[in-house]
Scaffold this motif. Structure first.
Motif, mmCIF file in Angstrom:
data_model
loop_
_atom_site.group_PDB
_atom_site.id
_atom_site.type_symbol
_atom_site.label_atom_id
_atom_site.label_comp_id
_atom_site.label_asym_id
_atom_site.label_seq_id
_atom_site.Cartn_x
_atom_site.Cartn_y
_atom_site.Cartn_z
ATOM 1 N N LEU A 210 14.615 -15.488 5.750
ATOM 2 C CA LEU A 210 14.078 -14.666 6.831
ATOM 3 C C LEU A 210 13.588 -15.468 8.028
ATOM 4 O O LEU A 210 13.315 -14.893 9.078
ATOM 5 N N GLY A 211 13.437 -16.791 7.874
ATOM 6 C CA GLY A 211 13.006 -17.621 8.996
ATOM 7 C C GLY A 211 11.583 -18.126 8.822
ATOM 8 O O GLY A 211 10.760 -17.518 8.120
ATOM 9 N N SER A 212 11.278 -19.225 9.487
ATOM 10 C CA SER A 212 9.969 -19.866 9.353
ATOM 11 C C SER A 212 8.853 -19.106 10.050
ATOM 12 O O SER A 212 7.670 -19.341 9.779
ATOM 13 N N ASP A 213 9.193 -18.182 10.956
ATOM 14 C CA ASP A 213 8.169 -17.409 11.663
ATOM 15 C C ASP A 213 7.695 -16.196 10.867
ATOM 16 O O ASP A 213 6.881 -15.413 11.353
ATOM 17 N N VAL A 214 8.205 -16.057 9.634
ATOM 18 C CA VAL A 214 7.880 -14.902 8.811
ATOM 19 C C VAL A 214 7.255 -15.359 7.499
ATOM 20 O O VAL A 214 7.650 -16.368 6.929
ATOM 21 N N ASP A 215 6.256 -14.618 7.025
ATOM 22 C CA ASP A 215 5.657 -14.868 5.715
ATOM 23 C C ASP A 215 5.305 -13.518 5.106
ATOM 24 O O ASP A 215 4.234 -12.970 5.359
ATOM 25 N N ILE A 216 6.222 -12.967 4.304
ATOM 26 C CA ILE A 216 6.055 -11.641 3.734
ATOM 27 C C ILE A 216 5.283 -11.740 2.416
ATOM 28 O O ILE A 216 5.655 -12.494 1.523
ATOM 29 N N GLU A 217 4.202 -10.960 2.306
ATOM 30 C CA GLU A 217 3.409 -10.932 1.084
ATOM 31 C C GLU A 217 3.857 -9.818 0.135
ATOM 32 O O GLU A 217 3.787 -9.961 -1.085
ATOM 33 N N GLU A 218 4.312 -8.717 0.708
ATOM 34 C CA GLU A 218 4.699 -7.570 -0.112
ATOM 35 C C GLU A 218 5.810 -6.801 0.587
ATOM 36 O O GLU A 218 5.763 -6.569 1.792
ATOM 37 N N LEU A 219 6.817 -6.415 -0.188
ATOM 38 C CA LEU A 219 7.911 -5.595 0.324
ATOM 39 C C LEU A 219 8.354 -4.674 -0.801
ATOM 40 O O LEU A 219 8.933 -5.133 -1.791
ATOM 41 N N ASN A 220 8.050 -3.390 -0.663
ATOM 42 C CA ASN A 220 8.356 -2.428 -1.724
ATOM 43 C C ASN A 220 9.048 -1.206 -1.153
ATOM 44 O O ASN A 220 8.738 -0.754 -0.049
ATOM 45 N N SER A 221 9.965 -0.700 -1.951
ATOM 46 C CA SER A 221 10.609 0.570 -1.634
ATOM 47 C C SER A 221 10.186 1.583 -2.681
ATOM 48 O O SER A 221 10.297 1.330 -3.884
ATOM 49 N N ILE A 222 9.664 2.729 -2.222
ATOM 50 C CA ILE A 222 9.319 3.836 -3.099
ATOM 51 C C ILE A 222 10.056 5.060 -2.577
ATOM 52 O O ILE A 222 10.572 5.040 -1.455
ATOM 53 N N PRO A 223 10.150 6.122 -3.355
ATOM 54 C CA PRO A 223 10.874 7.299 -2.860
ATOM 55 C C PRO A 223 10.354 7.775 -1.504
ATOM 56 O O PRO A 223 9.192 8.149 -1.368
ATOM 57 N N GLY A 224 11.202 7.678 -0.509
ATOM 58 C CA GLY A 224 10.875 8.184 0.822
ATOM 59 C C GLY A 224 10.178 7.219 1.746
ATOM 60 O O GLY A 224 9.995 7.516 2.930
ATOM 61 N N GLN A 225 9.793 6.010 1.261
ATOM 62 C CA GLN A 225 9.058 5.074 2.112
ATOM 63 C C GLN A 225 9.417 3.633 1.815
ATOM 64 O O GLN A 225 9.723 3.264 0.672
ATOM 65 N N LEU A 226 9.345 2.815 2.870
ATOM 66 C CA LEU A 226 9.481 1.372 2.754
ATOM 67 C C LEU A 226 8.164 0.758 3.223
ATOM 68 O O LEU A 226 7.684 1.052 4.320
ATOM 69 N N LEU A 227 7.564 -0.099 2.369
ATOM 70 C CA LEU A 227 6.264 -0.686 2.649
ATOM 71 C C LEU A 227 6.406 -2.185 2.802
ATOM 72 O O LEU A 227 7.073 -2.848 2.001
ATOM 73 N N CYS A 228 5.754 -2.736 3.816
ATOM 74 C CA CYS A 228 5.839 -4.173 4.063
ATOM 75 C C CYS A 228 4.476 -4.685 4.527
ATOM 76 O O CYS A 228 3.814 -4.060 5.356
#
Length: 236
Positions: A210-228
């Motif tokens: 994803l690149g050095s400018d990004v640091d994702i702690e959480e990425l989840n998909s649930i029915p109807g929603q994407l959470l980041c």
């Protein structure tokens, strides 16, 4: 004289803070083509603001559209922001002087994700995923139209239509999401069906940096929603 200055000081602080808040809102609105709600909170002293440093800023937006991407809700917090305060006080646009680390929570509902399918940012990302999975389905050789995205528990289902000269072909792509690190995303449990016929299935997985400018702690998909949730660097 000291008493007079002490009485005027609070008004001066309020004036500068209000001016800066309005300038920041104008700058943010200029970055998006649409926004339903936009709230900005600045925590700083008059001395810090006048030196061009904002120690803490919170931004909340709902139903914002950025370069064709529809964002349902987004909450951002940034610290130690260096800005061109001298020019802002003269009425010029706010500008960052140094890279800022922004921490945020993002929610994208399924309907907003589907409204984003026409954006170049999302369609390019989806095309890159498709070429990674099926190199023979390059957009250069077969025009692709992304039709629908469905969000399930840690799974994304994407439907595309290929339109070669002969006849249209439907692709259904099933992907599992997994974060390997703050900068690396893994697509797992991949299945691809072409006109309901299995084209790719099994334990295939692909990693995306994803690149050095990004640091994702959480990425989840649930029915109807994407959470980041995570951090991204905003460069001047």
């Amino acid at each position: 004289m000291p008493e007079e200055n002490s009485q005027k000081s609070p008004k001066k602080i309020k004036l500068i803070t209000n001016l800066l808040t309005k300038a920041l809102k104008l700058w943010l609105r200029a970055q998006v083509s649409q926004v339903s709600q936009l709230e900005v909170e600045i925590r700083a002293s008059d001395r810090q603001i006048l030196s061009g440093c904002i120690p803490w800023v919170s931004i909340f937006a709902s139903h914002a559209v950025y370069q064709g991407l529809h964002l349902t809700r987004i909450q951002l917090v940034a610290e130690n922001i260096q800005i061109n305060i001298g020019l802002v006080l003269k009425g010029q646009p706010l500008r960052l002087l140094e890279t800022v680390a922004v921490f945020g929570d993002l929610i994208v509902e399924e309907k907003d994700l589907n409204n984003s399918l026409s954006s170049e940012l999302l369609s390019t990302a989806l095309n890159d995923v498709l070429v990674k999975l099926l190199p023979e389905h390059s957009p250069k050789s077969k025009p692709i139209s992304w039709q629908k995205i469905t969000l399930d528990n840690n799974q994304i289902i994407m439907r595309a239509m290929l339109t070669p000269p002969s006849e249209a072909t439907h692709l259904d792509i099933y992907l599992g999401l997994k974060l390997l690190s703050g900068q690396e995303l893994q697509l797992s449990q991949i299945q691809v069906k072409q006109n309901e016929v299995p084209l790719l299935e099994g334990n295939h997985s692909y990693n995306f940096y994803l690149g050095s400018d990004v640091d994702i702690e959480e990425l989840n998909s649930i029915p109807g929603q994407l959470l980041c949730r995570g951090r991204i660097n905003v460069n001047p």
